[in-house]
Each structure stands twice: as C-alpha cells, then as structure tokens.
Design an enzyme around this catalytic site. Structure first.
Site, mmCIF file in Angstrom:
data_model
loop_
_atom_site.group_PDB
_atom_site.id
_atom_site.type_symbol
_atom_site.label_atom_id
_atom_site.label_comp_id
_atom_site.label_asym_id
_atom_site.label_seq_id
_atom_site.Cartn_x
_atom_site.Cartn_y
_atom_site.Cartn_z
ATOM 1 N N HIS A 1 0.834 -1.117 0.028
ATOM 2 C CA HIS A 1 -0.113 0.016 0.022
ATOM 3 C C HIS A 1 0.758 1.247 -0.035
ATOM 4 O O HIS A 1 1.549 1.397 -1.063
ATOM 5 C CB HIS A 1 -1.034 -0.090 1.109
ATOM 6 N N HIS B 1 -1.932 -1.966 -11.102
ATOM 7 C CA HIS B 1 -2.902 -1.495 -10.063
ATOM 8 C C HIS B 1 -4.245 -2.258 -10.022
ATOM 9 O O HIS B 1 -4.661 -2.765 -11.159
ATOM 10 C CB HIS B 1 -3.311 -0.049 -10.230
ATOM 11 N N ASP C 1 2.593 5.307 -7.099
ATOM 12 C CA ASP C 1 3.851 5.181 -6.505
ATOM 13 C C ASP C 1 5.163 5.459 -7.496
ATOM 14 O O ASP C 1 5.988 6.023 -6.883
ATOM 15 C CB ASP C 1 3.854 3.975 -6.002
#
Lengths: 377, 377
Positions: free
Chosen positions: B222, B262, B313
C-alpha cells in the site's frame, strides 16, 4: 469492473476462506478448529486454546508445556513503555492506552517489519502476554498503586489477576476468568479480527494489525457492549428500580438494550449459555448474586417480549463485576482473550496473502462534475 | 446463512455505497465528488480538496477562508505528546511513530468517544493538521534538530515543509507538494480507508479509525510502494548500472518491480500522468533530473515488455526525492494527504452506520472434531 451488489456492512458476504473458527448461526454452534466451544469451556485452558488456534490442533503434553513456558517467558515489557504509561494523563481510558501502548511496543520488537510465519508466531506470544500485562499495569498506575511483577509459575489468567489486584487469585476466580478467556478467544470475521486482517494484508506488520483490532474492539457495537450492559444494571440498582420495569421504559423510549441479538446467531449464542451459568455460580459462591438475578429477569422479559436472545456480552457483564473487575476493564479483558484469535487470523492471512481491497458503489454527483473557478461559485 | 462465494481480497466486491470518490479503472478516470482529478490538480489546492471531500462541494471564497483558518488554528499538539515523541528510541520508524502518536492524541481530545457528525468534523480538522506536524516534528527530533513552530499564515503544504526543513519553501516546492497532496487525498476503498471504515463502524472513534488506517498504509503493498521504488533507484545509481539492465535482472530473478500495475486501473493510473510531469519539471528546474531519467527508461521498458503501466507510486518516488524528502518519509507524506480521504470516509460511514462484519468460508477440520483429553493425544 465486475462487481456484486453492495451489501451493507458486508452482511453474509464471504470475505475469506478460513480454517480457524466454525460458526453455525442457526444451530447455535461455535467451534475452534472444529472443536465445539462447550467441550473447550468444560475441559480446556486458555493456553491450550491459544495453541489450538495458532497451530491447528490440540497440543501433546510436552507441546503444551513448551507453549506455556514460551508464553510466560514473554511476560516482559520494555521499561521505556512502562515509563511512557506513567506519563499518560490519568483520564486516558484503558482502551486508548492499550491501543497506544501496543502500537509503541513495535519500537522494541527485534524485527517489527517481518511478516513471515515464524516472526508472526514470535510476535503472537509476545503480544498475548504483553496485552494482559499492559491492562493490569495501567490499572494500577492510574490508581496510584505499585506495579506488580509477573509470576512465571502462574497461568495466563492467574498472572493477569495477580498483576491487576496484587494478590494471587482464588482457584474459583482463576477458573472463571480462564473460561471467559476461552469463550472470547475467537469469533471468525468479527469486526476487530477483520480490521486486523485488512491491515495485515498490506504486508504491514503484526503490531499494526493488533493495534487496528484494538481500535475496532473499542466500539460500543463490538467490545464495548458488555460495558453498556453493566452500566444499565448499575443504574437500575442505584435507582432501586425493578429491572423489568426499567427495561420496559427503555423500550418505550426506543432505547437499545445492549447484550441481546447477534448478527450471526439466530438462536442462542453458545457463549451466553456458559456465561449465564458462570454468572449464577459466581454470584452464589460470592454472595453477590444480585447482578445475576437482575440479568436473569431482564433476559426472560426480552426473550418473551422481543424474541431476542442474550449474546456473549449480556452475562459477561455480571460475571466480570462479580469477579471484581472495573467496568472500563471489560473491553480490555475481551482484548486479552481475543488477541489469541487476532494473531491466528493474521498468521493465516499472511501465510497466503492477498490485499483486501473492495470497491464502493459510487452514488455521488455525476461524473464529469465541472470544476468551477472560485469567483464563479 | 446466506452467503456469496469467497472472492479473495474482496476483489470487485462492493462493500459500501459512497459519494466521495469516482473511479473508472478501464477509462483511467479518478474524480473526487465527480470532479476530475486532472482539473483539481491543475486548478485547486489541498485545502480546497479537503473541503470538497468533507462537505461534498467546492467552497465559496469565504467558506474556503474559514476552512483555511480552522485548519491552521488546529496546528497545535499537546506538549505531553511532544515530550513522549522525544523519548521514543531514535530507531523507531516515522510510520510507527505516527501510528502511536495519533493514537495518543485521543487522550487530549475534548470528547474522544463522540462519533456524531460535528465531532467527527472537528477531529478531522485537528488530525489533518496534527499528522503533518507529527511527521515534521519527529523527523527533526530523530535528527537532533530543534522543533520548528507552525506558521498560521502558510498553506498546509508550505507549513509542513517549514516545520520539516526549518525554512520557508520555494513557491515551486510548495506547489509540487500541494499537487502531490491533491493527487493522494482519496482513492475510494483502498485498504487503509477500508480499515478506517471497518474500525469506525463499531462506533469506536475517529482516532481509532485513523490509527488503523495508518497501520494499513504502512504496508509495502500500500503506502510503502514508492519507498521500494526509490530504494531500487538508489541501488541502481550506487552500482552505476543501466536501469533497464537492472530491471531485466530483477525480472529474471522473479522479483517484483514496485510502482507498476494497480488492482483497479487496467489503463494508466491518472495520478501517474501528473506525477510523471511533476518529476520531470522538478528534475529540470533543480538540475537533479537523473531520478526522472532513470524512472522514465524503466517505465518505457516495463510498458513494452510487461504491458504494465506506472501507478501513483512510481513517479512519486523521484518527485519526493527531488523535493529533498528522506525515503522513509514517503509513506508518512502519503498519510498527511490521505487523512483527508480517511476523514471523509469515516464521516460518511458514521452518518449512516452499519457494523462491517463479513463471514468466512470455513475450510478447517470438520465439525464436530472431538476434544481428546491430553493423556490420549
């Protein structure tokens, strides 16, 4: 995106396969690793139940001995944590303190990020012992009493009562608490356990997962319910009211009576059966039977009038009060049992992990909702 | 018991109705309250986005002014909390500290148990300001630097950078962080937000819910993912390797490349589009373009070879490094943005609450599994 329709609160939705806890809500069956809760309450101990939950089967004699020593050797809290607790404001509730302190324990874990099976087991022993110690220690700290050292010769239940009260408990008290710990140790995907699994599934860590679980357990719809039951009994007692009349008034005022009904059980919660008996026995042997008597008359009325059964919280209230526990320790005592289940579920989750990430059904302003500059709003 | 079949990790299962965040994973759309993330990143501020998430619409000018003052007035931490942080071992990671300290903040909340709408809003202002302060303060504490006072005239982003670095940030740095905060502010039922809702739904409290969320965000699947991206870039740089060759080797060794793919998006994560541009612009203007260049060549290779797209990210790693943030502050900075979404979801959950309590599919030893006395095991 393939989705199933929204079920509020995920009621009846299966979120995981699990081999830890079997519940048949229609038959009133609860079993750990397939073994009925009634057999465990009658014949087992909390330590044996922990072993069963964590390792999947009952221990042989030397396995149980080894388990007990590992658990009692884990009765150790870094002095910096104790100092930290001593500085907390005395108004801090035991559940806030437990949540904060368990979170801080990770500072001193030799490998807090590790999420492999063996590390998770190591942390399970540590946290099971430490949660009991924190609850006992903070209660003494807030009351201005001296902290009591752990006694490694005692069972988990007896050591907790020793560190809480400063005295070795009677066999009756030890046994009563031990049975309560067995009954509360696991309950499948209850909200706190589910919070622990959601947290662990990001590959976070055991301390994060248990901290989440404590936060969830704190809620009045979960661990906080037996506290509500006891506050009702105290109010009735203080006013010298008839318990049934009091409850009738509450119902007329559309107030919720805590301790009745359960999302999962349509019949009696099998844990209530034991706790009712325990509450009655403890009341009789201690000469403090009034809490049981009040509870029993309320239960009979709600059974008849609302067709609702007592759940695990209803008789744990009078049981814990008869054992001498303060009302705001009821939920912490729930935590010191349920950590066994939380740990088992985190271990199971991380042995075959997948991120828990559901979807929401969007019901807000239609997309695209234009961004309007501030001068034209 | 009526159950739907188990879906591992609740993938594609709708767990709630929500009017906060709209995602179309196939079209690569992300919108808060229906307003496209690209419009918000281009025209809005973090404060305005918080207002949008909490109140459901964009603020008029005086509403925004009022919101900003309330947020900056909430820049206050009880001295006992600061003292507590000063005593933490320097080895404690910023995420452990954030989880512990946010939990401890409830001690000083005027009504930590309150879960009504207005109390939740009040706590949302407080925690949004306090999380940023804690991240900045602890970074200075662990580096032996003096704590920097908050400046109520600054924006949320600028004040954080001031309290972190001791200097008023440049307009470019403030703007870059502000956009990053907008992009990370909410993402529907991601794992940390879901952990917050599961915790809040027991009628526990905002501090418990946000503490759970921080624990979940900490995980490498996460919030921890951009940290992993940056550690890879550092390793490549240190070894003087060709980035594509390094990634080829990782793939050959069956290692996971963080920052790609994702659960929700089948196309490019719309946040990655902005962060890529920001990483490039910041690299150019600061003369530290190498992290962007390395990232870009890895992205092109993974796009072509694995048909995977960069996610939020991947480019936040080089962006934050170019901004001068330590790698272990990436996840805390994620938290100081996502708290806006967590708060919005807790408010929404408690405005129309139902306990979140799914079921498990039992796959353990068949019931009844006889309890065998220890001498016969």
């Amino acid at each position: 995106m393939s989705t199933t329709p929204a079920t509020k609160g995920l009621e009846g939705v299966v979120a995981a396969n699990s081999s830890i806890c079997y519940i048949d809500g229609d038959e009133g069956i609860l079993a750990y690793r397939g073994i009925d809760i009634h057999e465990l309450a009658d014949h087992s101990t909390f330590e044996e139940v922990c072993y069963l939950l964590w390792f999947g089967q009952l221990p042989k004699r030397e396995e149980l001995e080894h388990f007990r020593s590992r658990l009692s050797e884990s009765r150790s809290i870094n002095p910096a944590i104790v100092e930290m607790m001593q500085k907390f404001p005395r108004s801090a509730t035991p559940m806030e303190v437990l949540r904060t302190t368990v979170s801080a324990l990770s500072f001193f874990d030799p490998d807090e990020r590790a999420v492999d099976h063996d590390s998770n087991l190591r942390k399970s022993y540590a946290l099971t012992s430490q949660i009991a110690m924190i609850v006992a220690m903070y209660d003494r700290i807030r009351k201005g009493r001296k902290i009591v050292e752990a006694d490694s010769s005692l069972s988990h239940a007896a050591n907790f009562l020793l560190q809480l009260t400063g005295e070795k408990p009677s066999k009756t008290a030890e046994k009563a608490l031990d049975i309560a710990l067995i009954l509360h140790a696991d309950h499948e995907l209850n909200a706190s356990t589910f919070a622990a699994r959601v947290t662990a599934a990001t590959l976070s860590d055991m301390h994060s997962a248990i901290t989440s679980a404590i936060g969830a357990l704190k809620g009045p719809l979960h661990g906080g319910a037996n506290e509500a039951v006891m506050r009702m009994l105290f109010a009735i007692d203080k006013a010298g009211e008839n318990p049934v009349e009091h409850v009738k008034k509450m119902l007329a005022d559309k107030k919720k009576i805590s301790g009745f009904g359960h999302r999962v059980y349509t019949t009696e919660d099998p844990r209530a059966t034991h706790l009712r008996k325990m509450s009655e026995d403890l009341g009789r042997s201690s000469g403090k039977g009034k809490w049981f008597e009040m509870s029993r008359s309320i239960e009979k009325y709600i059974n008849a009038e609302k067709k609702l059964n007592a759940n695990v919280d209803f008789y744990s209230a009078s049981t814990y009060t008869t054992l001498g526990l303060d009302v705001d320790l009821f939920t912490p005592v729930f935590a010191l049992s349920r950590v066994a289940g939380w740990a088992a579920h985190v271990i199971e989750q991380l042995d075959d992990n997948r991120l828990i990430r559901p979807r929401a059904e969007y019901i807000g302003p239609a997309y695209p909702n234009k961004y309007i500059p501030i001068e034209r709003r």
